[in-house]
Design an enzyme around this catalytic site. Structure first.
Site, mmCIF file in Angstrom:
data_model
loop_
_atom_site.group_PDB
_atom_site.id
_atom_site.type_symbol
_atom_site.label_atom_id
_atom_site.label_comp_id
_atom_site.label_asym_id
_atom_site.label_seq_id
_atom_site.Cartn_x
_atom_site.Cartn_y
_atom_site.Cartn_z
ATOM 1 N N CYS A 135 0.823 -1.221 0.000
ATOM 2 C CA CYS A 135 0.000 0.000 0.000
ATOM 3 C C CYS A 135 0.853 1.265 0.000
ATOM 4 C CB CYS A 135 -0.940 0.014 1.202
ATOM 5 S SG CYS A 135 -2.154 -1.312 1.142
ATOM 6 N N HIS A 139 -11.188 10.936 -9.138
ATOM 7 C CA HIS A 139 -10.068 11.071 -10.072
ATOM 8 C C HIS A 139 -8.993 12.030 -9.560
ATOM 9 C CE1 HIS A 139 -12.753 8.789 -12.593
ATOM 10 N NE2 HIS A 139 -11.770 8.601 -13.447
ATOM 11 N N GLU A 185 -13.502 0.354 0.685
ATOM 12 C CA GLU A 185 -12.326 0.582 -0.154
ATOM 13 C C GLU A 185 -12.140 -0.533 -1.177
ATOM 14 O OE1 GLU A 185 -8.237 2.377 1.121
ATOM 15 O OE2 GLU A 185 -8.013 0.219 1.178
HETATM 16 ZN ZN LIG Z 1 -5.209 1.556 -1.029
#
Ligand SMILES: [Zn+2]
Length: 138
Positions: free
Chosen positions: A37, A78, A125
């Site tokens: 990550c 975005h 997420e």
């Molecule tokens: Zn992430």
């Protein structure tokens, strides 16, 4: 997420509004514990906002759905979250993003005369990971 049932928040307000939206953003977690990550990557976040109150405005709204979408989608879609002024001083984890979204929504609600409250931010997420933030518990 469309037609998903979200965790319910117990309250005594007359009205409860829920707004779903999604936004696509890139981020990275600049921390040694972040593993993969720590590299720039993207998510399509699915967000549900739970807002409650006792009184409506002159239009019959608790809060305008389109204003909520503009407030969050308009800000985060975005974008590279790490670069945004709203995010750059925090780790852009799902937890911290949910907390920040709660702050942004509540700040907007505080400008309205009917004093609605944001009871819950549900932020997904990935298909297998989500965070719920409900603010400070009194
Ligand atoms: Zn992430």
């Amino acid at each position: 997420m469309i037609q998903q049932i979200y965790p319910q928040v117990a309250h005594n307000y007359r009205f409860e509004l829920n707004k779903d939206m999604n936004f696509s953003s890139a981020h990275y977690i600049p921390h040694s514990d972040a593993g993969a990550c720590g590299r720039v990557h993207g998510h399509t976040y699915f967000l549900n906002l739970t807002i409650a109150g006792n009184t409506l405005d002159d239009a019959g709204f608790l809060v305008n759905f389109s204003t909520l979408k503009q407030l969050i989608h308009g800000r985060f879609d975005h974008q590279l979250l790490n670069d945004l002024p709203d995010i750059q001083d925090i780790m852009p984890s799902t937890e911290k993003l949910a907390e920040r979204i709660h702050e942004l929504v509540q700040e907007h609600l505080n400008t309205l005369p009917n004093k609605a409250v944001c009871l819950q931010v549900f932020l997904r997420e990935t298909p297998t990971s989500y965070v719920i933030y409900r603010g400070e518990q009194s």
